[in-house]
Each structure stands twice: as structure tokens, then as C-alpha cells.
Design a protein around this motif. Structure first.
Motif, short mmCIF file in Angstrom:
data_model
loop_
_atom_site.label_atom_id
_atom_site.label_comp_id
_atom_site.label_asym_id
_atom_site.label_seq_id
_atom_site.Cartn_x
_atom_site.Cartn_y
_atom_site.Cartn_z
N ASP A 113 0.81 -1.22 0.00
CA ASP A 113 0.00 0.00 0.00
C ASP A 113 0.84 1.27 0.00
O ASP A 113 0.48 2.27 0.63
CB ASP A 113 -0.95 0.01 1.20
CG ASP A 113 -1.91 -1.17 1.17
OD1 ASP A 113 -2.62 -1.33 0.16
OD2 ASP A 113 -1.94 -1.94 2.14
N THR A 115 2.16 4.52 -2.08
CA THR A 115 1.78 5.34 -3.23
C THR A 115 2.89 6.34 -3.51
O THR A 115 3.38 7.01 -2.60
CB THR A 115 0.47 6.10 -2.96
OG1 THR A 115 -0.59 5.15 -2.77
CG2 THR A 115 0.12 7.01 -4.13
N GLU A 117 3.34 9.57 -6.15
CA GLU A 117 2.51 10.30 -7.09
C GLU A 117 2.92 11.76 -7.25
O GLU A 117 3.54 12.36 -6.36
CB GLU A 117 1.04 10.24 -6.65
CG GLU A 117 0.74 10.93 -5.34
CD GLU A 117 -0.71 10.78 -4.91
OE1 GLU A 117 -1.46 10.01 -5.56
OE2 GLU A 117 -1.11 11.42 -3.93
N ARG A 136 0.22 -4.08 -3.87
CA ARG A 136 -0.67 -2.92 -4.02
C ARG A 136 0.11 -1.61 -4.11
O ARG A 136 -0.34 -0.57 -3.59
CB ARG A 136 -1.71 -2.86 -2.89
CG ARG A 136 -2.67 -4.03 -2.88
CD ARG A 136 -3.80 -3.83 -1.88
NE ARG A 136 -3.28 -3.72 -0.52
CZ ARG A 136 -3.09 -4.75 0.30
NH1 ARG A 136 -3.37 -5.98 -0.11
NH2 ARG A 136 -2.62 -4.56 1.52
N SER A 138 1.06 1.74 -5.88
CA SER A 138 0.45 2.63 -6.85
C SER A 138 1.45 3.72 -7.22
O SER A 138 1.98 4.42 -6.35
CB SER A 138 -0.81 3.28 -6.26
OG SER A 138 -1.37 4.22 -7.17
N ARG A 140 1.46 6.96 -9.80
CA ARG A 140 0.55 7.69 -10.68
C ARG A 140 0.98 9.15 -10.83
O ARG A 140 1.57 9.74 -9.93
CB ARG A 140 -0.88 7.62 -10.16
CG ARG A 140 -1.08 8.13 -8.74
CD ARG A 140 -2.49 7.89 -8.26
NE ARG A 140 -2.73 8.46 -6.94
CZ ARG A 140 -3.90 8.47 -6.34
NH1 ARG A 140 -4.95 7.93 -6.94
NH2 ARG A 140 -4.04 9.01 -5.15
N THR A 160 -0.05 -4.42 -8.60
CA THR A 160 0.52 -3.10 -8.91
C THR A 160 -0.47 -2.27 -9.73
O THR A 160 -1.19 -2.80 -10.58
CB THR A 160 1.83 -3.29 -9.70
OG1 THR A 160 2.73 -4.08 -8.92
CG2 THR A 160 2.47 -1.96 -10.05
N ARG A 161 -0.44 -0.95 -9.51
CA ARG A 161 -1.20 -0.01 -10.32
C ARG A 161 -0.27 1.08 -10.83
O ARG A 161 0.32 1.82 -10.05
CB ARG A 161 -2.32 0.64 -9.49
CG ARG A 161 -3.38 -0.34 -9.00
CD ARG A 161 -4.25 -0.82 -10.16
NE ARG A 161 -5.34 -1.68 -9.72
CZ ARG A 161 -5.25 -3.01 -9.62
NH1 ARG A 161 -4.10 -3.61 -9.89
NH2 ARG A 161 -6.29 -3.73 -9.24
N SER A 163 -0.64 4.29 -13.29
CA SER A 163 -1.70 5.01 -13.98
C SER A 163 -1.37 6.49 -14.14
O SER A 163 -0.81 7.12 -13.24
CB SER A 163 -3.03 4.86 -13.22
OG SER A 163 -2.92 5.35 -11.91
#
Length: 354
Positions: A113, A115, A117, A136, A138, A140, A160-161, A163
Motif C-alpha cells: 500500500d 503510493t 505520485e 498494491r 500505486s 501515478r 501493482t497499479r 496510472s
């Protein structure tokens, strides 16, 4: 237009996030650790605990950053927050490896979890963002450019994300998802990784999936690379595959990239499947990819250099035009059960695929 849209998306994301932080009850919200130009991002990350956000103000930060704690968000202020390599990249495993941001777990304990960004990274010797052993993750609204290897590299990771990123002019792939690069082995089940809404341009290859299973690649734009998408497998088990490649724009990937130790020269390749199974390529726009490489063409099924055939793949309902030497090219004579259906195209090799 792409740059303006990216800035607008970043501004919206940061504003929504800030509003959410302001509205959340104090008992439920983590801390926000603010970093200004001249301060150390790594020092703030080292203080962060699960649920905390490290918010980096506009400026240029000459450092690499390593995250090893689950539940932490590293957020910049869009492209005005820029990370570049330190003059002397010492004292940090991430910096010494040549990366910009590292998210690092272990075989026994995944970092979950995290992130990353709304920031920019430029000119790192290896990867702008390098992740291993994550769950998980992320990433972005990140601009990753002019890296010596990958814009974003993710290995040994699940769910994985990636985006809304812009990954440009990197020496290898814009984005790279793999089981691992330092050893052989069967394909990793990514648990449904998602690669969506990214702009991948000017790289050797836009996106590479290597020895992985169960992921979706959709709504991305790949242009100006030597190749748009490579899905790479081999003879190992579990086999690579079970991908969904859909709704992407793969246009004019006609740069010339010389051969290396793994591949012949690349030019004019749209989407290439090599040694993979049960993958669906659908509803993509694949145009104006042309070259004289063995892997040139719109959608290309190519025999794996390790001996694994393509099997059970479906190429359907794509617009595939003005690619050369063919819009659809099935060059894997050992492949079995591969289907071409409902594509809008003009020329296939062998004939009869359009």
C-alpha cells in the motif's frame, strides 16, 4: 496537449487529496510531513509511519529516496517537484544502484500500500522508479524521463497499479513489469496488476511484460518508441500469459534501436507476443508502425528465443492499418491455437488473418 492534460490531472489529484486530508477526522488521518526545497525527502520518509504522507513542495531535489514502510504516500506537487541524481550518489542503496525512487520489500515481507505520485524524475543512471517485493503499489501522475534503463520498473510484486504516468526517452522500457531480471524461473502471478492511462513515448520499448501473468494493459498511448508493447515469455512454468491488452493507441513506433545481447534490432513494432499463452489483444488502435526488423509490424506473434511457442492467444476487433511489412504477422510456426478475428486490417502474413 498531453503535458497540459497531465498537469491538470496532477492538480486535480493533489487538490482532491488535500481536501480529503482536511476533511478527515484527526483520529483517522495520518500525519503530513512537509518537505521544502533544500530539505531532505529521505529524512522525512525515514520518519514516516503507516498512514503518513510525505508532501514535497515545488523545487529541485538532488537525491534518491528509498521507501521500506508499508502504507506511506510520497506525493509531490506535480512536475514542479523534480528529483535528479545527487552529485555524489553515496550513502543510499537506492542512489548507489542508480535509481531515483526505490520501493523495497523482501521475499519474506512485502511492502504494501505504498503510493508514489505527482512528481518528476529526470536523468537517473538506471530507473526513475524501481520497485521490488511490493503489494498494491500505486505509481501515478509521475513524469519519468531520460533514465539509463527504465522509467518505472516493478519486479516480484503483486497488484501493482501504474496510472496516468508520462514515461519518456528512457533507454530501455518506459514501464517494465517482471518476475525478476536476475534469474530464470516461471511466470509470476501479479494478482491483477493494472497498467492504465499512461503516455509512453521515445523509449526503446513503451511497455514490457516479462514472465508475468494476470494483468491488464489498457487505455495507454505508445508512440515514437522502437516498439510499443512487448509481452515476453519462455519455456518456464507457469508460462507467461493471461494478459488483457485492450483499448490502447499504438502509433508510429518507428525509432531504430540497435541489437543488444537479448534481441535483434527493433524498429516499427506495434504489439509483439513472444512465448506467451492465453493473452487477448482487443479493441486497440495500432497504426503506422513500420520497419525491417524481424519483429516489425502491427501485431506480431514471434517465436521465443528460449523456445517457448505462442499458444491460445486471441487477436480480435482491433484497428490495425498502415503497418509494415504487415498489419498482422504470425511468424511463430510452432505456435498453436492462436486466433485472429474481427480485425480491421489490410495485409497479413501469412495471408488470411485479416
Amino acid at each position: 496537449m498531453a503535458a497540459r492534460r497531465f498537469r491538470q490531472l496532477v492538480a486535480t489529484a493533489v487538490g482532491v487529496a488535500a481536501a480529503g486530508l482536511a476533511a478527515a477526522p484527526p483520529a483517522q488521518a495520518g500525519s503530513v510531513l512537509l518537505v521544502g526545497e533544500g530539505q531532505s525527502i529521505q529524512a522525512a520518509v525515514d520518519r514516516a509511519e503507516a498512514g503518513d504522507t510525505v508532501l514535497v513542495l515545488p523545487g529541485t531535489y538532488r537525491e534518491s529516496v528509498r521507501l521500506t514502510v508499508s502504507g506511506v504516500t510520497l506525493r509531490g506537487s506535480g512536475e514542479r517537484t523534480v528529483l535528479t541524481p545527487a552529485a555524489v550518489p553515496a550513502g543510499s542503496a537506492c542512489a548507489e544502484a542508480g535509481h531515483g525512487i526505490c520501493v523495497t520489500g523482501t521475499a519474506d515481507r512485502a511492502v504494501a500500500d505504498v503510493t508514489v505520485e505527482s512528481l518528476a524524475l529526470s536523468g537517473f543512471p538506471k530507473d526513475a522508479v524501481a520497485a521490488t517485493g511490493t503489494d498494491r503499489l500505486s505509481v501515478r501522475f509521475v513524469l519519468g524521463r531520460e533514465s539509463g534503463r527504465y522509467g518505472i520498473s516493478v519486479e516480484k510484486s503483486t497488484r501493482t497499479r501504474l496510472s496516468g504516468n508520462r514515461l519518456r526517452d528512457n533507454a530501455q522500457a518506459g514501464a517494465f513489469l517482471a518476475n525478476r531480471t536476475d534469474a530464470e524461473g516461471g511466470a509470476l502471478d501479479t494478482g491483477g496488476a493494472m497498467i492504465s492511462g499512461n503516455d509512453l513515448s521515445g523509449n526503446r520499448i513503451g511497455f514490457v511484460a516479462r514472465r508475468v501473468r494476470d494483468l491488464t494493459v489498457e487505455n495507454n498511448t505508445m508512440t515514437g518508441n522502437c516498439a510499443g508493447v512487448f509481452v515476453v515469455g519462455d519455456e518456464g512454468t507457469p508460462r507467461a500469459g493471461a494478459l488483457r491488452i485492450r483499448l490502447n493507441k499504438v502509433v508510429a513506433n518507428n525509432r531504430f534501436c540497435p541489437a543488444n545481447s537479448r534481441l535483434p534490432f527493433i524498429q516499427g513494432s506495434g504489439i509483439v507476443l513472444t512465448g506467451v499463452e492465453d493473452t487477448t489483444v482487443e479493441l486497440n488502435t495500432i497504426t503506422d508502425n513500420a520497419g525491417t526488423s524481424p519483429m516489425s509490424g502491427g501485431v506480431v506473434l514471434f517465436p521465443s528465443f528460449a523456445g517457448g511457442p505462442n499458444s491460445g492467444n486471441t487477436v480480435r476487433d482491433n484497428t490495425v492499418v498502415r503497418n509494415g511489412p504487415a498489419d498482422l504477422a504470425d511468424r511463430d510456426t510452432a505456435g498453436r491455437g492462436n486466433a485472429f478475428d474481427g480485425n480491421r486490417c489490410l495485409l497479413s502474413a501469412p495471408a488470411g488473418r485479416c
